[in-house]
Design an enzyme around this catalytic site. Structure first.
Site, mmCIF file in Angstrom:
data_model
loop_
_atom_site.group_PDB
_atom_site.id
_atom_site.type_symbol
_atom_site.label_atom_id
_atom_site.label_comp_id
_atom_site.label_asym_id
_atom_site.label_seq_id
_atom_site.Cartn_x
_atom_site.Cartn_y
_atom_site.Cartn_z
ATOM 1 N N ASP A 1 47.492 47.387 44.669
ATOM 2 C CA ASP A 1 47.023 46.015 44.588
ATOM 3 C C ASP A 1 47.268 45.602 43.134
ATOM 4 O O ASP A 1 47.463 46.432 42.251
ATOM 5 C CB ASP A 1 45.538 45.921 44.958
ATOM 6 C CG ASP A 1 45.152 44.497 45.310
ATOM 7 O OD1 ASP A 1 44.153 44.304 46.020
ATOM 8 O OD2 ASP A 1 45.886 43.574 44.898
HETATM 9 C C1 GLC Z 1 44.893 40.133 44.958
HETATM 10 C C2 GLC Z 1 44.464 40.685 46.303
HETATM 11 C C3 GLC Z 1 45.621 41.111 47.180
HETATM 12 C C4 GLC Z 1 46.822 40.246 46.873
HETATM 13 C C5 GLC Z 1 47.267 40.597 45.449
HETATM 14 C C6 GLC Z 1 48.471 39.745 45.006
HETATM 15 O O1 GLC Z 1 43.965 40.477 43.976
HETATM 16 O O2 GLC Z 1 43.506 41.742 46.293
HETATM 17 O O3 GLC Z 1 45.196 40.947 48.541
HETATM 18 O O4 GLC Z 1 47.877 40.521 47.796
HETATM 19 O O5 GLC Z 1 46.204 40.481 44.506
HETATM 20 O O6 GLC Z 1 48.074 38.425 44.859
#
Ligand code: GLC
Length: 704
Positions: free
Chosen positions: A210
């Protein structure tokens, strides 16, 4: 980010080696990209599709597959290689801030829906990325919270949905979660990423962090987390040093590099696809509107209050009607072109509204917009609690509106977001103004023999038991996507019967929820400064206060999540898992169970007895009579939605299950176990009404 402005991120290209960049954009409620671009007057809209909880409430894999196709087509035509969706995590607690980006409290329903969406997206030639792997069930302190969960609960609940996803679709990517699991960061857990995900389940794609998740890049590579996003030079340096010092075997790094290259060669950009920047927004919007009522859940409909006709004058109450919530969070905020509120949707359908009341609300909404504007500026995102308040003088309007109108429609809205979990008093329970509105409308309309309908435009369950007897009908529209006002009007006017069934239970009160060790009420926004007063808000460094439910969360309820708990403890719920009415009635009969290769073919006949075309959902649960270990009294094993049934029409529904579906995870043996003995297979239209039953006997134990 320059390749497609506004997307979540890319991989780095290496021109000299002919390695193209891979572009990744968020979902799941829309493909997220910037609407406007420097020096370009074209608008880059994306279709805002229904939230995942609505899709799971449709119990219609085909519908979810089609939504996946919409998202995939729009990714491809905007030059995006991977959609960072679906969200697959379990709804351990109804207050988790991201539940509307997730499917269900049941791992089978969540897994099947997730696989359907992945297959839909990838049928368009781009990748999907189920997330967040794994056990990401609260938002507060999400970057560091340590989820402490038993192996059995992991296997039977928190990994089962991902297991079904991987085995029934082949996602190009999987995103690890921000949190720790039993003391180890998800992105640094080799047992999770290599042994379980790849060796046991056969996952062939790549694992991505993430954004900003995890602590040590060398450990992440060692664990098999192939791609680190957004990718900072410090991480490259750390990996290089670890390889040079021998701390990280170069072969471990090579396997990650190889997997990333396998992703690159699959990508449309590497293949030189000439994307149009013109996806089928018109068609996709129409299909979205058609699908939305499949997930609307009709909880109550006394004396056929619904559907009403367009000849009936509607008194529209609730700021929610003028401010329908589609979806709102950094990773899902869709920059689509339009929102159809309920006043507009009803007018589009030819309904006339009570004008005086409509004017009052429009003025009120303008005032509220002005009042809230400074706070919106203060908040980068997570603005879900900046909601317009209800009319304080509602009592001055209900009597007159009841005189002049034929029916009242009240809309209650709830939204939530990343980084914050919902609040019991301020969010799960209706506030005093909402309660006052329902009471006043109910008193003045019922005293004139007129009906009251409530539309719940919500991100997750709310308290309902204290007010449901005051109203005649309740329709849950969840966060319905861009056609909202139109599709809700379609349902209210009977253009189509809602046919959703709850993918998550509605408890009588929050105190009944089994996972009480959850950071509810921790979020205290300071209205003036807009600052979050809770101890943590996406801290970049771990902070070890050792505070329960913040720094670590004990999953004490173990496998007893949602209906697994309520059914076993016989706890009364407001509306059970799997529950949903339609504008028709159905009968179920002639259950038959035939043993087949390694399982059973279960079938029954469903007949439409009512006088309205509608669909029904047949649900199959299992119950072991004398289990050697404690286990829930019922567990969902299969389901099937019927086609639209015409008057008097009946259809035979068949559900096939495997004997292995009845297994439990045996921690001592570290294996799945099917115990000998008797099991009931139960059929019904919700988890509490299971009229048909058939007993089977398992004669041979399996351990695997
Ligand atoms: C965010 C989320 C994730 C998302 C990523 C990119 O914090 O937790 O679901 O795909 O960052 O934006």
């Amino acid at each position: 980010k320059k390749l497609v402005p506004g997307v979540a991120g890319t991989t780095y290209p290496i021109e000299r080696l002919g390695i193209a960049p891979v572009v990744m954009a968020d979902g799941p409620s829309a493909v997220r990209l910037s609407v406007k671009r420097e020096g370009d007057d074209k608008k880059y809209f994306a279709t805002n599709v229904p939230c995942e909880t609505l899709l799971a409430s449709s119990w219609n894999n085909e519908a979810t597959y089609k939504i996946g196709k919409i998202l995939g087509e729009e990714c491809r035509e905007y030059g995006i290689d991977v959609l960072l969706a679906p969200g697959v995590n379990m709804m351990r607690n109804p207050l988790c801030g991201r539940n509307y980006e997730y499917f269900s409290e049941d791992p089978l329903l969540a897994g099947k829906m997730s696989a359907a969406m992945v297959n839909g997206v990838e049928s368009e030639g781009v990748g999907a990325c189920p997330k967040h792997f794994a056990v990401n069930n609260q938002e507060l302190n999400r970057l560091h919270n340590d989820a402490r969960v038993s192996q059995r609960a992991l296997r039977e609940i928190y990994l089962k949905n991902f297991e079904i996803t991987v085995k029934e679709s082949q996602p190009w990517m999987i995103m690890t979660s921000y949190n720790n699991i039993n003391g180890r960061h998800a992105s640094e857990d080799r047992g999770l990423l290599e042994t379980i995900l790849r060796d046991e389940w056969g996952f062939e794609g790549i694992v991505v962090t993430d954004w900003g998740g995890g602590y040590d890049a060398a450990k992440q590579i060692w664990a098999g987390n192939d791609l680190i996003e957004p990718g900072r030079y410090a991480e490259v340096k750390r990996i290089m040093e670890a390889v040079k010092s021998g701390e990280l075997a170069e072969s471990d790094l090579d396997r990650c590099v190889k997997r990333v290259l396998e992703l690159v060669v699959k990508s449309i950009r590497h293949k030189g696809y000439k994307f149009s920047n013109n996806p089928n927004l018109e068609e996709n919007g129409k299909l979205t509107r058609e699908i939305e009522p499949e997930g609307f859940v009709l909880l109550k409909n006394e004396q056929n209050a619904l559907p009403f006709t367009k000849e009936q004058k509607v008194a529209l109450f609730g700021t929610g009607a003028y401010n329908l919530i589609l979806s709102n969070s950094v990773s899902v905020r869709s920059l689509h072109g339009r929102t159809v509120n309920l006043d507009e949707g009803l007018r589009n359908a030819g309904v006339s509204l009570n004008e005086a009341l409509d004017k009052r609300y429009i003025k009120h909404m303008q005032n509220e917009k002005k009042r809230l504007a400074p706070f919106w500026k203060l908040r980068r995102w997570c603005t879900y609690d900046l909601r317009p308040v209800e009319l304080r003088d509602i009592r001055n309007h209900t009597a007159r509106a009841a005189e002049e109108s034929d029916i009242a429609v009240i809309t209650i809205g709830r939204n939530s977001s990343e980084s914050f979990d919902r609040h019991v008093e301020r969010d799960f329970n209706l506030n005093m103004h909402e309660q006052a509105m329902i009471s006043a409308v109910s008193r003045d309309f019922h005293s004139r023999g007129k009906k009251v309908v409530v539309v719940l435009n919500i991100c997750g369950p709310v308290e309902i038991a204290s007010w449901r007897d005051k109203v005649d009908a309740i329709l849950v529209a969840w966060l319905p996507g861009q056609e909202a006002g139109n599709s809700i009007a379609d349902a209210l006017l009977g253009k189509v019967s809602p046919s959703g069934h709850l993918s998550t239970s509605f408890p009588m009160k929050y105190a009944d929820v089994p996972s009480q060790n959850f950071p509810h009420n921790e979020v205290e926004w300071c209205a003036e400064s807009g600052k979050n007063l809770s101890r943590v808000f996406d801290q970049k460094q771990p902070i070890y206060y050792d505070v329960p439910n913040i720094d670590y969360t004990n999953y004490e309820e173990d496998i007893y999540v949602g209906y697994r708990d309520y059914a076993t403890r016989k706890v009364e719920v407001a509306y059970p898992f799997g529950y949903g009415l339609t504008y028709s009635q159905f009968e179920m009969s002639d259950m038959s169970v035939k043993e087949c290769k390694d399982g059973y073919k279960v079938s029954c006949t469903v007949k439409r007895a009512g006088n309205f075309p509608a669909k029904q959902v047949v649900q199959l649960y299992s119950s072991e009579l004398a289990p050697e270990v404690d286990r829930p009294t019922i567990e969902l094993r299969g389901y099937k939605k019927t086609p639209l049934l015409q008057a008097g029409e009946s259809t035979v529904v068949e559900i096939v299950i495997k004997k292995e579906d009845l297994m439990t995870y045996n921690e001592k043996a570290s294996a799945w176990k099917l115990t000998k003995g008797e099991y009931d297979l139960l059929l019904g239209f919700d988890s509490q009404t299971l009229p048909l039953k058939h007993r089977i006997t398992i004669t041979k134990e399996i351990l695997k």
